[in-house]
Scaffold this active site. Structure first.
Site, PDB file in Angstrom:
ATOM      1  N   ASN A  33     -48.497  -2.173   5.943  1.00 48.73           N
ATOM      2  CA  ASN A  33     -48.904  -1.260   6.483  1.00 48.73           C
ATOM      3  C   ASN A  33     -49.651  -0.194   5.877  1.00 48.73           C
ATOM      4  O   ASN A  33     -49.328   0.045   4.811  1.00 48.73           O
ATOM      5  CB  ASN A  33     -47.931  -0.654   7.576  1.00 48.73           C
ATOM      6  CG  ASN A  33     -46.772  -0.075   7.043  1.00 48.73           C
ATOM      7  OD1 ASN A  33     -46.282  -0.242   6.102  1.00 48.73           O
ATOM      8  ND2 ASN A  33     -46.133   0.927   7.680  1.00 48.73           N
ATOM      9  N   VAL A  34     -50.968   0.257   6.464  1.00 52.86           N
ATOM     10  CA  VAL A  34     -51.758   1.059   5.706  1.00 52.86           C
ATOM     11  C   VAL A  34     -52.112   2.264   6.733  1.00 52.86           C
ATOM     12  O   VAL A  34     -53.005   2.096   7.610  1.00 52.86           O
ATOM     13  CB  VAL A  34     -53.185   0.581   5.317  1.00 52.86           C
ATOM     14  CG1 VAL A  34     -53.841   1.389   4.669  1.00 52.86           C
ATOM     15  CG2 VAL A  34     -52.620  -0.707   4.356  1.00 52.86           C
ATOM     16  N   GLU A  35     -51.564   3.254   6.587  1.00 49.76           N
ATOM     17  CA  GLU A  35     -51.708   4.433   7.380  1.00 49.76           C
ATOM     18  C   GLU A  35     -53.025   5.379   7.046  1.00 49.76           C
ATOM     19  O   GLU A  35     -53.602   5.172   6.288  1.00 49.76           O
ATOM     20  CB  GLU A  35     -50.554   5.430   7.273  1.00 49.76           C
ATOM     21  CG  GLU A  35     -49.263   4.548   8.053  1.00 49.76           C
ATOM     22  CD  GLU A  35     -48.062   5.189   8.012  1.00 49.76           C
ATOM     23  OE1 GLU A  35     -47.849   6.317   7.587  1.00 49.76           O
ATOM     24  OE2 GLU A  35     -46.988   4.787   8.648  1.00 49.76           O
ATOM     25  N   CYS A  93     -50.977  -1.817  11.028  1.00 48.48           N
ATOM     26  CA  CYS A  93     -49.797  -2.519  10.914  1.00 48.48           C
ATOM     27  C   CYS A  93     -49.962  -3.532   9.667  1.00 48.48           C
ATOM     28  O   CYS A  93     -50.883  -3.868   9.441  1.00 48.48           O
ATOM     29  CB  CYS A  93     -49.369  -3.233  12.078  1.00 48.48           C
ATOM     30  SG  CYS A  93     -48.942  -2.086  13.444  1.00 48.48           S
ATOM     31  N   GLU A 106     -49.310  -6.693  10.030  1.00 48.88           N
ATOM     32  CA  GLU A 106     -49.697  -7.948  10.343  1.00 48.88           C
ATOM     33  C   GLU A 106     -51.365  -7.803  10.444  1.00 48.88           C
ATOM     34  O   GLU A 106     -51.920  -8.929  10.373  1.00 48.88           O
ATOM     35  CB  GLU A 106     -49.167  -8.091  11.769  1.00 48.88           C
ATOM     36  CG  GLU A 106     -47.748  -8.185  12.110  1.00 48.88           C
ATOM     37  CD  GLU A 106     -47.045  -7.120  12.130  1.00 48.88           C
ATOM     38  OE1 GLU A 106     -47.341  -5.772  11.866  1.00 48.88           O
ATOM     39  OE2 GLU A 106     -45.911  -7.303  12.589  1.00 48.88           O
ATOM     40  N   CYS A 150     -44.714  -5.266  16.481  1.00 47.49           N
ATOM     41  CA  CYS A 150     -45.212  -4.438  17.829  1.00 47.49           C
ATOM     42  C   CYS A 150     -45.919  -5.364  18.954  1.00 47.49           C
ATOM     43  O   CYS A 150     -46.645  -6.592  18.721  1.00 47.49           O
ATOM     44  CB  CYS A 150     -45.899  -3.236  17.449  1.00 47.49           C
ATOM     45  SG  CYS A 150     -47.728  -3.433  16.993  1.00 47.49           S
ATOM     46  N   CYS A 177     -49.621  -6.386  17.788  1.00 49.33           N
ATOM     47  CA  CYS A 177     -49.332  -7.477  16.518  1.00 49.33           C
ATOM     48  C   CYS A 177     -48.995  -8.641  17.152  1.00 49.33           C
ATOM     49  O   CYS A 177     -49.389  -9.815  16.224  1.00 49.33           O
ATOM     50  CB  CYS A 177     -48.397  -7.100  15.456  1.00 49.33           C
ATOM     51  SG  CYS A 177     -49.038  -5.510  14.357  1.00 49.33           S
TER      52      CYS A 177
HETATM   53  O1  LIG Z   1     -45.005  -4.679  13.836  1.00 46.46           O
HETATM   54  C1  LIG Z   1     -45.281  -3.487  13.202  1.00 46.46           C
HETATM   55  C2  LIG Z   1     -44.526  -2.063  13.869  1.00 46.46           C
HETATM   56  C3  LIG Z   1     -44.866  -1.103  12.957  1.00 46.46           C
HETATM   57  N1  LIG Z   1     -45.494  -0.997  11.890  1.00 46.46           N
HETATM   58  C4  LIG Z   1     -45.875   0.148  10.949  1.00 46.46           C
HETATM   59  C5  LIG Z   1     -46.939   0.932  11.722  1.00 46.46           C
HETATM   60  C6  LIG Z   1     -46.554   2.477  11.113  1.00 46.46           C
HETATM   61  O2  LIG Z   1     -47.277   2.414   9.809  1.00 46.46           O
HETATM   62  C7  LIG Z   1     -45.039   2.327  10.900  1.00 46.46           C
HETATM   63  C8  LIG Z   1     -44.375   3.078  11.775  1.00 46.46           C
HETATM   64  O3  LIG Z   1     -44.708   2.573  13.028  1.00 46.46           O
HETATM   65  O4  LIG Z   1     -44.802   0.899  10.908  1.00 46.46           O
HETATM   66  C9  LIG Z   1     -46.105  -2.308  11.199  1.00 46.46           C
HETATM   67  O5  LIG Z   1     -46.598  -2.300  10.060  1.00 46.46           O
HETATM   68  N2  LIG Z   1     -45.761  -3.344  12.119  1.00 46.46           N
HETATM   69 ZN   LIG Z   2     -48.110  -3.869  15.089  1.00 46.66          ZN
END
Ligand SMILES: O=c1ccn([C@H]2C[C@H](O)[C@@H](CO)O2)c(=O)[nH]1
Ligand SMILES: [Zn+2]
Length: 129
Positions: free
Chosen positions: A45-47, A56, A58, A89, A92
């Protein structure tokens, strides 16, 4: 896939997770999948400072899939910072459906299950006729 194959996939997910950029949630995620030609793709994940734009794990995974030659996803796992299995989620699940369809096998908190069980009656490329 043997248990050793699943463990190798988990290790790829953990490795990807070590690259996560999560200054806002402090919740790193790593995802990894087996492709039908035998290769493995992964993502973290990359915020973003604009919180809602975070990607996410994915998202990175499907990008790597396409970038490295495409193909169909056959097996998938996703882990969090505690090393526990994380369910993808809703968004994804849709991303994964595009490249794996309902037969894609996911490691879930309740065992290995096909994506079709977690995204029933999915919208997909077949509806764009
Ligand atoms: O399927 C998922 C669910 C959440 N996140 C990440 C998104 C966010 O950066 C962190 C908290 O929600 O988790 C994912 O990468 N994949
Ligand atoms: Zn997701």
């Amino acid at each position: 896939m043997t248990e050793a194959d699943w463990e190798a996939l988990r290790e790829a997910a953990r490795e990807a997770m070590s690259r996560a950029y999560v200054p806002y949630s402090a919740f790193p995620v790593g995802a990894a999948a087996r492709v039908d030609d035998g290769r493995t793709v992964s993502g973290c994940n990359v915020e973003n400072a604009s919180y809602g734009l975070g990607l996410c794990a994915e998202c990175g995974l499907v990008s790597q899939l396409q970038l490295t030659g495409g193909g169909r996803l056959t097996h998938f796992t996703c882990v969090d910072g505690k090393g526990e299995i994380l369910m993808p989620c809703g968004r994804c699940r849709q991303l994964l459906y595009e490249f794996g369809g309902p037969e894609l096998l996911l490691e879930t908190t309740s065992g290995i299950r096909p994506l079709g069980e977690m995204l029933p009656d999915a919208f997909g490329p077949q509806h764009l006729n």
